[in-house]
Scaffold this motif. Structure first.
Motif, PDB file in Angstrom:
ATOM      1  N   THR A  54     -13.026   1.502  -1.271  1.00  0.00           N
ATOM      2  CA  THR A  54     -12.430   1.131   0.007  1.00  0.00           C
ATOM      3  C   THR A  54     -13.381   1.485   1.142  1.00  0.00           C
ATOM      4  O   THR A  54     -13.980   2.560   1.157  1.00  0.00           O
ATOM      5  CB  THR A  54     -11.105   1.888   0.210  1.00  0.00           C
ATOM      6  N   LYS A  55     -13.515   0.566   2.093  1.00  0.00           N
ATOM      7  CA  LYS A  55     -14.355   0.847   3.255  1.00  0.00           C
ATOM      8  C   LYS A  55     -13.727   1.957   4.093  1.00  0.00           C
ATOM      9  O   LYS A  55     -12.511   2.143   4.089  1.00  0.00           O
ATOM     10  CB  LYS A  55     -14.503  -0.402   4.126  1.00  0.00           C
ATOM     11  N   MET A  56     -14.564   2.672   4.816  1.00  0.00           N
ATOM     12  CA  MET A  56     -14.082   3.781   5.633  1.00  0.00           C
ATOM     13  C   MET A  56     -13.136   3.285   6.723  1.00  0.00           C
ATOM     14  O   MET A  56     -12.114   3.927   6.999  1.00  0.00           O
ATOM     15  CB  MET A  56     -15.264   4.510   6.275  1.00  0.00           C
ATOM     16  N   GLY A  58      -5.478  12.640   4.965  1.00  0.00           N
ATOM     17  CA  GLY A  58      -6.292  11.426   4.948  1.00  0.00           C
ATOM     18  C   GLY A  58      -7.773  11.723   5.106  1.00  0.00           C
ATOM     19  O   GLY A  58      -8.617  11.104   4.450  1.00  0.00           O
ATOM     20  N   LYS A  64      -8.984  13.202   1.802  1.00  0.00           N
ATOM     21  CA  LYS A  64      -9.112  12.190   0.759  1.00  0.00           C
ATOM     22  C   LYS A  64     -10.182  11.140   1.083  1.00  0.00           C
ATOM     23  O   LYS A  64     -10.445  10.261   0.266  1.00  0.00           O
ATOM     24  CB  LYS A  64      -7.784  11.483   0.531  1.00  0.00           C
ATOM     25  N   SER A  65     -10.804  11.214   2.257  1.00  0.00           N
ATOM     26  CA  SER A  65     -11.814  10.225   2.597  1.00  0.00           C
ATOM     27  C   SER A  65     -13.053  10.354   1.709  1.00  0.00           C
ATOM     28  O   SER A  65     -13.803   9.394   1.556  1.00  0.00           O
ATOM     29  CB  SER A  65     -12.211  10.347   4.074  1.00  0.00           C
ATOM     30  N   ARG A 107     -12.370   8.009  -1.675  1.00  0.00           N
ATOM     31  CA  ARG A 107     -11.634   6.777  -1.362  1.00  0.00           C
ATOM     32  C   ARG A 107     -12.005   5.626  -2.281  1.00  0.00           C
ATOM     33  O   ARG A 107     -11.423   4.547  -2.204  1.00  0.00           O
ATOM     34  CB  ARG A 107     -11.823   6.402   0.100  1.00  0.00           C
ATOM     35  N   HIS A 124      -9.738   2.637   5.223  1.00  0.00           N
ATOM     36  CA  HIS A 124      -9.093   3.915   4.895  1.00  0.00           C
ATOM     37  C   HIS A 124      -8.533   4.571   6.159  1.00  0.00           C
ATOM     38  O   HIS A 124      -7.401   5.069   6.162  1.00  0.00           O
ATOM     39  CB  HIS A 124     -10.108   4.832   4.210  1.00  0.00           C
ATOM     40  N   LEU A 125      -9.301   4.581   7.235  1.00  0.00           N
ATOM     41  CA  LEU A 125      -8.833   5.189   8.487  1.00  0.00           C
ATOM     42  C   LEU A 125      -7.660   4.426   9.090  1.00  0.00           C
ATOM     43  O   LEU A 125      -6.754   5.029   9.673  1.00  0.00           O
ATOM     44  CB  LEU A 125      -9.982   5.290   9.493  1.00  0.00           C
ATOM     45  N   HIS A 151      -5.392   2.838   7.317  1.00  0.00           N
ATOM     46  CA  HIS A 151      -4.236   3.209   6.501  1.00  0.00           C
ATOM     47  C   HIS A 151      -3.715   4.588   6.875  1.00  0.00           C
ATOM     48  O   HIS A 151      -2.493   4.801   6.952  1.00  0.00           O
ATOM     49  CB  HIS A 151      -4.597   3.177   5.021  1.00  0.00           C
ATOM     50  N   VAL A 152      -4.625   5.530   7.136  1.00  0.00           N
ATOM     51  CA  VAL A 152      -4.216   6.871   7.540  1.00  0.00           C
ATOM     52  C   VAL A 152      -3.509   6.816   8.891  1.00  0.00           C
ATOM     53  O   VAL A 152      -2.470   7.456   9.096  1.00  0.00           O
ATOM     54  CB  VAL A 152      -5.431   7.821   7.585  1.00  0.00           C
TER      55      VAL A 152
END
Length: 93
Positions: free
Chosen positions: A54-56, A44, A47-48, A51, A59-60, A62-63
């Motif tokens: 998608t906002k950070m 994750g 892949k940041s 992304r 994304h975090l 989801h990870v």
């Protein structure tokens, strides 16, 4: 009173590696869960960079959900495995 000073304390002085190996043999899904958690978090974070829109924070999240879901799944499989060994795989007297 006589004390036996020749008693070997090798069973009490196990190193950390052998303790971890013994615990991993008793509960094999614990190291699997830890390794999966670390792998998902590492993937994750890797892949940041790509992304997209998608906002950070999203994304975090989801990870985090994926990693914790893997850990919960490993715990569930471990509990099921130990229940199987305890109740069904044990020979009946």
């Amino acid at each position: 009173m006589s004390t036996n000073s020749d008693v070997s304390l090798t069973s009490y002085t196990e190193d950390q590696g052998s303790k971890r190996i013994q615990k991993a043999k008793e509960a094999p899904f614990v190291p699997i869960g830890m390794a999966g958690f670390a792998a998902i978090v590492a993937y994750g974070l890797y892949k940041s960079k790509s992304r997209g829109n998608t906002k950070m924070s999203v994304h975090l999240i989801h990870v985090c959900v994926a990693a914790l879901g893997f850990v919960v799944g490993a715990m569930t499989l471990g509990i099921g495995y130990s229940m199987y060994q305890e109740f069904w795989a044990k020979p009946k007297p």
